[in-house]
Motif scaffolding. Sequence first.
Motif, PDB file in Angstrom:
ATOM      1  N   GLY A   1       0.780  -1.228   0.000  1.00 39.13           N
ATOM      2  CA  GLY A   1       0.000   0.000   0.000  1.00 39.13           C
ATOM      3  C   GLY A   1       0.810   1.275   0.000  1.00 39.13           C
ATOM      4  O   GLY A   1       0.264   2.368  -0.229  1.00 39.13           O
ATOM      5  N   ARG A   2       2.114   1.202   0.244  1.00 41.83           N
ATOM      6  CA  ARG A   2       2.930   2.414   0.196  1.00 41.83           C
ATOM      7  C   ARG A   2       3.061   2.913  -1.234  1.00 41.83           C
ATOM      8  O   ARG A   2       2.937   2.151  -2.182  1.00 41.83           O
ATOM      9  CB  ARG A   2       4.309   2.132   0.787  1.00 41.83           C
TER      10      ARG A   2
ATOM     11  N   SER B   1       5.828   7.302   0.327  1.00 47.17           N
ATOM     12  CA  SER B   1       4.708   7.806   1.120  1.00 47.17           C
ATOM     13  C   SER B   1       3.956   6.646   1.759  1.00 47.17           C
ATOM     14  O   SER B   1       3.579   5.686   1.079  1.00 47.17           O
ATOM     15  CB  SER B   1       3.754   8.623   0.238  1.00 47.17           C
ATOM     16  N   ALA B   2       3.746   6.735   3.072  1.00 49.73           N
ATOM     17  CA  ALA B   2       2.947   5.756   3.800  1.00 49.73           C
ATOM     18  C   ALA B   2       1.762   6.489   4.418  1.00 49.73           C
ATOM     19  O   ALA B   2       1.552   7.676   4.174  1.00 49.73           O
ATOM     20  CB  ALA B   2       3.789   5.053   4.857  1.00 49.73           C
ATOM     21  N   GLU B   3       0.985   5.797   5.238  1.00 49.20           N
ATOM     22  CA  GLU B   3      -0.221   6.394   5.789  1.00 49.20           C
ATOM     23  C   GLU B   3       0.070   7.588   6.683  1.00 49.20           C
ATOM     24  O   GLU B   3      -0.640   8.583   6.643  1.00 49.20           O
ATOM     25  CB  GLU B   3      -1.009   5.340   6.581  1.00 49.20           C
ATOM     26  N   GLU B   4       1.105   7.497   7.508  1.00 50.11           N
ATOM     27  CA  GLU B   4       1.341   8.530   8.502  1.00 50.11           C
ATOM     28  C   GLU B   4       2.656   9.276   8.328  1.00 50.11           C
ATOM     29  O   GLU B   4       2.930  10.223   9.061  1.00 50.11           O
ATOM     30  CB  GLU B   4       1.302   7.914   9.909  1.00 50.11           C
TER      31      GLU B   4
ATOM     32  N   ASP C   1       5.994  10.462   5.359  1.00 52.00           N
ATOM     33  CA  ASP C   1       6.571  10.506   4.021  1.00 52.00           C
ATOM     34  C   ASP C   1       8.080  10.675   4.147  1.00 52.00           C
ATOM     35  O   ASP C   1       8.558  11.372   5.042  1.00 52.00           O
ATOM     36  CB  ASP C   1       5.986  11.674   3.223  1.00 52.00           C
TER      37      ASP C   1
END
Length: 241
Positions: free
Chosen positions: A143-144, A166-169, A171
């Motif tokens: 998902g990244r 970029s990840a959920e929380e 970058d």
Amino acid sequence: MSQTDLEQISRYLDNEMSPAERVEVEQRCASEPAFKALLEESTALNISLKTTFTAPGTDAVPPKVAAMLGTTNNNVIAFPQRSQRTQFAIAASVAAICGVLIAQNTAFQSAGSPDLLNDDLLLSQALETSPSMAKGWQILDDGRQLRPVLTFPSTSGQWCREYLLSAEEQDWRGVACRQDSGEWVTQALGTEAFLNPGDAYQPAGAGDSDSDKVATFIGENAADIALGRNAESTLIANGWR
């Protein structure tokens, strides 16, 4: 887990708690799975260590350790004496619990911290085959979002790539260099604040030492300017040879 949690578990294992305090620990186990797992693992280690150091026929505690355990200080309040072997077992037990905490913290960092991206197989595979992009993102299996930015030769003879991740929380902006094994290993990493995952990013403020890691690495290690699109495509197609 905090130092207070560690001390609570240690006192629980050593039977140094009042009935009310033991009930508190058991209530925490019922409501906090992580605390329960740590207590269970620490209990198993405690039993194993005490068995090892207190079993009949066990060799005496090493002299150097015995000397440390037997050291006294007139300014310290005296507590009931335990045998050296028991003291050593308890000390080893506390050390083992600390080891459990360290191992759990390391596992957490491996799963969530960009400082350990050197073992990131998904990132390595994507950098091996993906061309650089001025905008847009490649979605990794977890998902990244990844955007290779440019490719340049290093002074050590390796190919290196700057990338945005970029990840959920969080970058990041990083530089990874290709090893002889074909693995891409991150050499520098800094946090970023992306304006819009779709088309732009904004570097962290000028002078930010974390963000400057990447620029500093490129400035000190780049042997030439970044490759053009055609040269990079040919290099990827030829397996970076």
